[in-house]
Design an enzyme around this catalytic site. Structure first.
Site, PDB file in Angstrom:
ATOM      1  N   TYR A  32       0.870  -1.186   0.000  1.00 25.58           N
ATOM      2  CA  TYR A  32       0.000   0.000   0.000  1.00 25.58           C
ATOM      3  C   TYR A  32       0.905   1.234   0.000  1.00 25.58           C
ATOM      4  O   TYR A  32       0.843   2.109   0.873  1.00 25.58           O
ATOM      5  CB  TYR A  32      -0.968   0.000   1.193  1.00 25.58           C
ATOM      6  CG  TYR A  32      -2.263   0.702   0.845  1.00 25.58           C
ATOM      7  CD1 TYR A  32      -3.163   0.122  -0.046  1.00 25.58           C
ATOM      8  CD2 TYR A  32      -2.570   1.961   1.355  1.00 25.58           C
ATOM      9  CE1 TYR A  32      -4.330   0.776  -0.401  1.00 25.58           C
ATOM     10  CE2 TYR A  32      -3.739   2.617   0.996  1.00 25.58           C
ATOM     11  CZ  TYR A  32      -4.613   2.010   0.122  1.00 25.58           C
ATOM     12  OH  TYR A  32      -5.765   2.661  -0.234  1.00 25.58           O
ATOM     13  N   GLY A  36       6.393   7.988   1.004  1.00 24.67           N
ATOM     14  CA  GLY A  36       7.401   7.649   2.015  1.00 24.67           C
ATOM     15  C   GLY A  36       8.179   6.432   1.542  1.00 24.67           C
ATOM     16  O   GLY A  36       9.417   6.428   1.506  1.00 24.67           O
ATOM     17  N   HIS A  37       7.446   5.366   1.161  1.00 28.94           N
ATOM     18  CA  HIS A  37       8.110   4.200   0.572  1.00 28.94           C
ATOM     19  C   HIS A  37       8.877   4.628  -0.679  1.00 28.94           C
ATOM     20  O   HIS A  37       9.977   4.161  -0.945  1.00 28.94           O
ATOM     21  CB  HIS A  37       7.086   3.135   0.172  1.00 28.94           C
ATOM     22  CG  HIS A  37       6.223   2.626   1.289  1.00 28.94           C
ATOM     23  ND1 HIS A  37       4.890   2.955   1.415  1.00 28.94           N
ATOM     24  CD2 HIS A  37       6.506   1.809   2.334  1.00 28.94           C
ATOM     25  CE1 HIS A  37       4.381   2.345   2.470  1.00 28.94           C
ATOM     26  NE2 HIS A  37       5.341   1.647   3.059  1.00 28.94           N
ATOM     27  N   ASP A 149       9.688   4.817  11.353  1.00 24.60           N
ATOM     28  CA  ASP A 149       9.689   3.728  12.337  1.00 24.60           C
ATOM     29  C   ASP A 149      11.055   3.731  13.017  1.00 24.60           C
ATOM     30  O   ASP A 149      11.882   2.852  12.800  1.00 24.60           O
ATOM     31  CB  ASP A 149       9.404   2.406  11.636  1.00 24.60           C
ATOM     32  CG  ASP A 149       8.033   2.405  10.991  1.00 24.60           C
ATOM     33  OD1 ASP A 149       7.059   2.113  11.685  1.00 24.60           O
ATOM     34  OD2 ASP A 149       7.936   2.740   9.799  1.00 24.60           O
ATOM     35  N   ARG A 186      -1.479   3.409   7.193  1.00 25.10           N
ATOM     36  CA  ARG A 186      -2.617   3.409   8.120  1.00 25.10           C
ATOM     37  C   ARG A 186      -3.392   4.732   8.099  1.00 25.10           C
ATOM     38  O   ARG A 186      -4.498   4.797   8.632  1.00 25.10           O
ATOM     39  CB  ARG A 186      -2.154   3.083   9.540  1.00 25.10           C
ATOM     40  CG  ARG A 186      -1.756   1.623   9.719  1.00 25.10           C
ATOM     41  CD  ARG A 186      -1.572   1.238  11.178  1.00 25.10           C
ATOM     42  NE  ARG A 186      -1.441  -0.196  11.357  1.00 25.10           N
ATOM     43  CZ  ARG A 186      -0.294  -0.856  11.451  1.00 25.10           C
ATOM     44  NH1 ARG A 186       0.857  -0.209  11.411  1.00 25.10           N
ATOM     45  NH2 ARG A 186      -0.273  -2.176  11.611  1.00 25.10           N
TER      46      ARG A 186
HETATM   47  P1  AMP Z   1       5.724  -0.289   6.100  1.00 24.04           P
HETATM   48  O1  AMP Z   1       5.198  -0.667   4.763  1.00 24.04           O
HETATM   49  O2  AMP Z   1       4.832   0.637   6.859  1.00 24.04           O
HETATM   50  O3  AMP Z   1       6.199  -1.485   6.890  1.00 24.04           O
HETATM   51  O4  AMP Z   1       7.028   0.593   5.838  1.00 24.04           O
HETATM   52  C1  AMP Z   1       8.073   0.099   5.038  1.00 24.04           C
HETATM   53  C2  AMP Z   1       9.257   1.030   5.165  1.00 24.04           C
HETATM   54  O5  AMP Z   1       8.883   2.337   4.720  1.00 24.04           O
HETATM   55  C3  AMP Z   1       9.749   1.178   6.605  1.00 24.04           C
HETATM   56  O6  AMP Z   1      11.169   1.218   6.613  1.00 24.04           O
HETATM   57  C4  AMP Z   1       9.149   2.492   7.024  1.00 24.04           C
HETATM   58  O7  AMP Z   1       9.876   3.143   8.042  1.00 24.04           O
HETATM   59  C5  AMP Z   1       9.213   3.276   5.722  1.00 24.04           C
HETATM   60  N1  AMP Z   1       8.240   4.376   5.758  1.00 24.04           N
HETATM   61  C6  AMP Z   1       6.908   4.287   5.967  1.00 24.04           C
HETATM   62  N2  AMP Z   1       6.351   5.531   5.996  1.00 24.04           N
HETATM   63  C7  AMP Z   1       7.366   6.406   5.808  1.00 24.04           C
HETATM   64  C8  AMP Z   1       7.449   7.836   5.752  1.00 24.04           C
HETATM   65  N3  AMP Z   1       6.387   8.608   5.893  1.00 24.04           N
HETATM   66  N4  AMP Z   1       8.661   8.394   5.557  1.00 24.04           N
HETATM   67  C9  AMP Z   1       9.779   7.623   5.423  1.00 24.04           C
HETATM   68  N5  AMP Z   1       9.761   6.268   5.469  1.00 24.04           N
HETATM   69  C10 AMP Z   1       8.577   5.670   5.664  1.00 24.04           C
END
Ligand code: AMP
Length: 281
Positions: A32, A36-37, A149, A186
């Protein structure tokens, strides 16, 4: 851009790359995808010959009362985003592929049971388990993690150092929307009104920084003011607000130098959001 579903195929792909001397970057995600990703993927594409984005909603990092089943998923949109940024592979295994008879745990004790680990006691063991597996399957030269995170990054860095994983970690700073809300998969759970209240997280961090710049050194006073600011917004319930030592994540009583992080988790409606100020980048 290729989508790979099995560990064997992923290993074969990596083997071929290594034969050709290509460097590999890994961006672990739960999908999703948002910008950021996107920032992590962009950096990996920039640094490496091949970028692998894993998309895996890892069941072992959710506890039974959490949102595993309703966690948002959209592979079509994710594939387009990864392709548009220049990623080469999406590794998208099913849980059964990753967790056949898996009884091995990886635990960074001491760092995993504080901050988010209090409300989510099994979360970081699940994260360490899946990240270890991904490192062993993809054997990347570089891996990219967001400071959104922050505790996760510090735990994974400790795991990599302690267990001698041959990978370089690259922390990427938080990407926010135009109003300052940290992007998160989220955020899609939030109503319009809750989204407005969610801005209180970043506002409270800015407020804390301002207080420190103005000379406030007493951590309890800073936290009390952050708390009051957050709960002045509707739908908010503070899980925790902490100012901690950079490395140990132990609570600080006084700000003595720049080596601190400010972290918080806040429920906005039913959605638990996290944010932080970090001195890492
Ligand atoms: P997730 O899919 O939420 O597990 O996130 C995957 C990676 O993307 C993790 O290393 C997160 O810290 C990073 N991530 C998620 N949201 C952000 C954001 N807003 N800014 C920077 N990195 C992000």
């Amino acid at each position: 851009m290729e989508i790979i579903k099995t560990i064997n195929e992923m290993r074969q792909y990596v083997k071929n790359c290594k034969k050709e001397g290509l460097s590999i970057g890994l961006v672990p995600t739960m999908g999703y995808l948002h910008n950021g990703h996107g920032a992590l993927i962009k950096k990996s594409v920039n640094d490496n010959d091949i970028t692998v984005v894993s998309i895996f909603v890892n069941p072992t990092q959710f506890s039974i009362n959490e949102d595993l089943d309703k966690y948002p998923r959209d592979m079509d949109r994710d594939s387009k985003l990864v392709k548009s940024i220049g990623g080469d592979v999406i590794f998208n295994p099913e849980p059964e592929e990753m967790y056949q008879n898996n009884i091995t745990k990886v635990s960074v004790s001491g760092l995993s049971n504080k901050l988010c680990g209090i409300t989510r006691p099994t979360h970081f063991d699940g994260v360490c388990q899946v990240v270890s597996k991904l490192f062993n399957i993809v054997t990347p030269d570089n891996a990219y993690f967001g400071l959104k995170d922050l505790q996760q990054y510090i735990i994974i860095k400790t795991m990599v150092d302690n267990l001698n994983f041959p990978v370089t970690l690259n922390p990427i700073k938080i990407v926010r929307d135009e109003n300052g809300l940290a992007l998160s998969s989220r955020n899609t759970y939030l109503t319009d009104d809750e989204r407005k209240s969610a801005l209180s997280l970043n506002l409270s961090l800015k407020y804390a920084k301002q207080l420190i710049e103005e000379g406030e050194r007493d951590v309890s006073k800073i936290i009390a003011k952050m708390y009051d600011l957050i709960i002045s917004y509707p739908y908010t319930k503070v899980d925790y607000i902490k100012i901690v030592d950079n490395d140990t994540l132990e609570d600080l009583l006084t700000i003595v130098n720049e080596n601190y992080h400010i972290l918080l988790a806040v429920y906005v409606g039913n959605t638990r959001l996290i944010d932080n100020y970090s001195s890492i980048v």
